[in-house]
Design an enzyme around this catalytic site. Structure first.
Site, mmCIF file in Angstrom:
data_model
loop_
_atom_site.group_PDB
_atom_site.id
_atom_site.type_symbol
_atom_site.label_atom_id
_atom_site.label_comp_id
_atom_site.label_asym_id
_atom_site.label_seq_id
_atom_site.Cartn_x
_atom_site.Cartn_y
_atom_site.Cartn_z
ATOM 1 N N GLY A 1 -0.139 -4.090 1.727
ATOM 2 C CA GLY A 1 0.835 -4.908 2.441
ATOM 3 C C GLY A 1 2.193 -4.232 2.459
ATOM 4 C CB SER A 2 5.535 -5.616 3.106
ATOM 5 O OG SER A 2 5.667 -6.620 2.106
ATOM 6 N N GLY B 1 4.546 -5.363 -2.637
ATOM 7 C CA GLY B 1 4.118 -4.504 -3.731
ATOM 8 C C GLY B 1 5.079 -4.533 -4.900
ATOM 9 C CD GLU C 1 -3.312 2.923 -0.605
ATOM 10 O OE1 GLU C 1 -2.357 3.410 0.035
ATOM 11 O OE2 GLU C 1 -4.126 3.605 -1.242
ATOM 12 C CB CYS D 1 0.046 1.209 6.686
ATOM 13 S SG CYS D 1 -1.648 1.761 6.465
#
Length: 510
Positions: A240-241, A245, A262, A296
């Site tokens: 995610g963003s 994270g 990630e 991403c």
């Protein structure tokens, strides 16, 4: 009922998931709308799980793990083999459901399912290759070795843009490594998760794997927090963003768990004077507008040498003018919708900020360009190219939308400095026929990203290589290479087969 809704429900039936909206317990609050970005229509409403429900799911998964860890790894591979065969059988349906729920064009939806099939193939082979080392020991009559053992319950938190592939990267490896998986999908792509769960249940039945080895929990932040905080989950793999994270990592660390992160990317392509521009244009366009810029690994910055900038920008603008925009279910479409209104607004806001910073809108930027009876409720935009005077704050941010910023350089050293001057470090690329530039770019003094490509764009990774990045991208690695080690625990063993008891380092203790 819209055509998209009807198709989604038919697909769910064929995938064995039934009608998940009918399965909501009577009296439960239906607080999770499942919608399609194609037309904005609501397909149905599901109910969130509570923190207690998450705990129960983790408990069931842990019980399954206690059985699964003792099963030989090649036998565990049979479960993943069955899952891969089911994915082959249902590829068209699951790919279409990805398009319906995430807004990807059909080709990309099918490609994502193929990626699931590929990781299953890799994991099945890996089930016979989970090897440790035999290590030389200084003590006579002793043997030292390293073994890898199953870890436990793996928590997977995934994002909307790869609603099934990211789960499979984690799950296929975790299953052959002897782990169980509890998956919290994005609230924007719950139906694809339920479909995958149905296929996993059927694969487990066929392979004789323990019940509850794979679990899905639905909900928003509270559900994710319950999964992240559970001490029975030794590894949390979160996609995610960067903001997300940075919240997940300290919570997991506080209980001494492991995180595999990630996170965001702000990927660039350096285009050198020697570049094959025909190749560069094709690579740039796909990387920048594929999935409507919502990968991403999407290309967000082009760093082009001043001697070829005008030609490259002209070619890109011509290519952008030919892009078919519309429903991703139309096989002629190349650019589908943004996932929701927030992404739609972020697109417009970023372009406005770039222009305020002195940027020139070369092409695109229009919104609602594909409104029709089939797509009228969706959020569609025309992919934009913005010529920037420098790398301003908006360029350094990741806007999850199809905006390509063009920056100019005069020396290769300057190009590398521009390239690395962002917080994110996921994927990168260079287009050049100069072997020195190519080799420098992929060396320790070149790109600071986890992925560095030459003469292809930054988007479109294969499962054979470990996927992930550095800096604000989180440092995690999934999929191929030795990424499997994240899902296991290491044990070093020393076996004394002599009648003596020598100590290491020559220590004497009598």
């Amino acid at each position: 009922m819209s055509d998209v809704t009807t198709r989604a429900l038919e697909i769910l039936q064929r995938l064995g998931a039934g009608n998940p909206f009918d399965a909501v317990p009577e009296g439960a609050q239906r607080d999770l709308p499942a919608t399609s970005p194609i037309d904005g229509h609501e397909i149905g409403r599901l109910a969130s799980h509570s923190a207690a429900d998450v705990g129960d799911a983790v408990g069931r998964a842990h019980d399954a793990f206690l059985q699964w860890r003792s099963v030989p790894a090649p036998v565990r591979g049979q479960f993943v083999r069955e899952l891969g065969e089911l994915l082959r059988e249902h590829k068209d349906d699951l790919g279409a459901l990805v398009s319906i729920e995430a807004g990807k064009i059909l080709s990309e939806g099918l490609g994502e399912v193929q990626e699931m099939i590929d990781i299953c193939d890799l994991a099945v082979g890996l089930s016979r290759q989970l090897h440790g080392l035999t290590i030389a020991t200084e003590r006579p009559g002793h043997r030292m070795m390293e073994q890898w053992h199953p870890l436990g319950v793996v928590g997977v938190i995934s994002a909307f843009n790869f609603p099934v592939a990211v789960w499979s990267w984690n799950a296929a490896l975790a299953f052959v490594c002897g782990d169980a998986v509890v998956w919290k999908p994005s609230e924007k792509t719950m139906l694809t998760a339920l479909a995958c769960q149905a296929l996993a249940d059927e694969a487990a039945r066929r392979a004789g794997a323990p019940e509850h080895l794979s679990q899905v929990v639905l909900g928003a932040r509270e559900v994710g927090e319950a999964l992240v905080d559970d001490p029975r989950v030794p590894l949390v793999s979160a996609t995610g963003s960067t903001r997300m994270g940075k919240e997940v990592a300290p919570r997991v660390a506080a209980r001494l768990g492991r995180s595999l992160l990630e996170l965001g990317g702000n990927n660039a392509a350096v285009v050198a004077p020697s570049a094959d521009l025909d190749l560069a244009v094709r690579g740039i366009v796909f990387s920048a507008v594929g999935t409507a810029g919502q990968r991403c690994t999407s290309l967000r910055r082009v760093i082009v040498h001043e001697s070829i900038k005008d030609e490259l920008v002209e070619r890109l603008a011509k290519a952008y003018a030919t892009l078919p925009i519309g429903s991703p279910l139309d096989p002629t479409t190349l650019v589908g919708p943004l996932v929701d209104e927030a992404s739609f607004r972020a697109f417009g806001d970023a372009i406005s900020r770039a222009q305020a910073d002195g940027g020139t809108l070369v092409t695109g930027g229009a919104q609602d360009v594909a409104a029709s009876d089939a797509t009228g409720g969706g959020y569609y935009v025309q992919p934009a190219i913005v010529d920037m005077p420098g790398q301003t704050d908006v360029v350094k941010e990741e806007t999850f939308a199809p905006i390509l910023y063009v920056l100019t350089y005069s020396s290769f050293v300057d190009a590398l400095a521009l390239h690395n001057d962002v917080a994110q470090g996921l994927s990168s690329s260079i287009f050049t026929l100069d072997v020195r530039e190519a080799e420098t770019f992929v060396s320790a003094v070149g790109s600071d990203c986890g992925i560095a490509n030459v003469n292809i764009g930054p988007s479109g990774a294969e499962i054979g290589g470990a996927f992930g990045g550095e800096k604000d991208t989180g440092g995690g690695r999934e999929s191929g290479s030795d990424a499997w080690r994240a899902y296991m625990r290491r044990a070093t063993n020393t076996v004394n087969y002599s009648t003596e008891l020598p100590l290491a380092q020559g220590v004497e203790f009598v």
